[in-house]
Design an enzyme around this catalytic site. Structure first.
Site, mmCIF file in Angstrom:
data_model
loop_
_atom_site.group_PDB
_atom_site.id
_atom_site.type_symbol
_atom_site.label_atom_id
_atom_site.label_comp_id
_atom_site.label_asym_id
_atom_site.label_seq_id
_atom_site.Cartn_x
_atom_site.Cartn_y
_atom_site.Cartn_z
ATOM 1 C CG ASP A 72 9.943 10.401 21.139
ATOM 2 O OD1 ASP A 72 10.847 9.840 21.779
ATOM 3 O OD2 ASP A 72 8.728 10.155 21.284
HETATM 4 N N1 URA Z 1 6.770 11.091 25.589
HETATM 5 C C1 URA Z 1 6.876 10.709 24.301
HETATM 6 O O1 URA Z 1 6.166 9.830 23.840
HETATM 7 N N2 URA Z 1 7.807 11.342 23.542
HETATM 8 C C2 URA Z 1 8.588 12.330 23.984
HETATM 9 O O2 URA Z 1 9.382 12.874 23.229
HETATM 10 C C3 URA Z 1 8.461 12.715 25.338
HETATM 11 C C4 URA Z 1 7.536 12.079 26.118
#
Ligand code: URA
Length: 248
Positions: A112
């Protein structure tokens, strides 16, 4: 690998179209092993058929080594999107030299925009497929900062498995240990959308910050500052694949 014309060699490394590479050579921007080369048809042994560093050359004084394939690790900062067409934040590809984009380097899985840490990239389609596929069940370790305390109940719930919207079966953490009053190391073997945030929310807490520290047996290099990248060498690739089978 057979000898290659310098023009093809530069093109394979992402320095532009054949025509652009020819122009760079003719304009005197290229040296090979320290010797200027202005002949686009001059042939050299690339010295590598895989991700290992081969022939030394320089482009406008910048040293490079030929690598038939690109395998990289990036210490992803917060505020960057893992996309070629980002919507709200800059793309992580801006953190790499432009040749990486030209040679088709892609992220292996996505983090993310607000997640930091270890991101692998490559231009080797088979490698990308192998390591982004959920089938492989590669363990990925996340350092999670929580809004509420890392209680024994939270850890038990994550280890037992939590229901996620759109998932037919509960999803369980492969490992989960408290590392502080509000921090956890959480290991998951899937790579579902927002998986860690959704699992923690389903267990009644909230992720305040997320950092990926390990993929398979490969840890983020502590020498890499946020935003920095480096090549993965043969030992790193061996480490990546070196993780115990699930449940052992
Ligand atoms: N899980 C999440 O919620 N976000 C990420 O970036 C990676 C794993």
């Amino acid at each position: 690998m057979p000898a290659m014309q310098i023009e093809r060699l530069l093109h394979a490394q992402g320095f532009g179209s054949r025509k652009e590479c020819r122009a760079l050579i003719r304009a005197g921007y290229i040296s090979v092993a320290g010797v200027p080369c202005e002949n686009p048809a001059a042939e050299f042994d690339p010295g590598s058929t895989d991700g290992r560093p081969g022939l030394e050359f320089s482009v406008d004084g910048q040293p490079w080594r030929f690598r038939a394939q690109a395998y990289l690790m990036l210490h992803k900062p917060a505020g960057y999107e893992c996309s070629h067409k980002p919507t709200f934040h800059p793309s992580i590809f801006r953190l790499l030299p432009p040749q990486m984009l030209t040679r088709g380097v892609q992220c292996i899985g996505r983090l993310d925009q607000d997640t930091t840490g270890l991101l692998l990239l490559s231009d080797d389609g088979q490698f990308i497929h192998q390591w982004s596929s959920g089938k492989k069940r590669t363990p990925k370790v996340y350092e999670v900062t929580l809004k509420h305390a890392a209680s024994a109940e939270l850890i038990a719930a994550l280890l037992a498995g939590v229901e996620l919207h759109d998932e037919p079966e509960p999803i369980a953490a492969a490992a989960c240990v408290a590392t502080g009053s509000h921090t956890l190391d959480l290991t998951i073997c899937e790579g579902k959308y927002h998986q860690v945030k959704r699992m923690v929310a389903a267990a009644g807490n909230r992720v305040e910050a997320l950092h990926r520290s390990r993929v398979g047996g490969l840890a983020l290099d502590p020498a890499l500052a946020s935003g920095e990248w480096r090549w993965l060498e043969a030992e790193d690739l061996a480490r990546l694949a070196d993780f115990p089978p699930e449940g052992s």
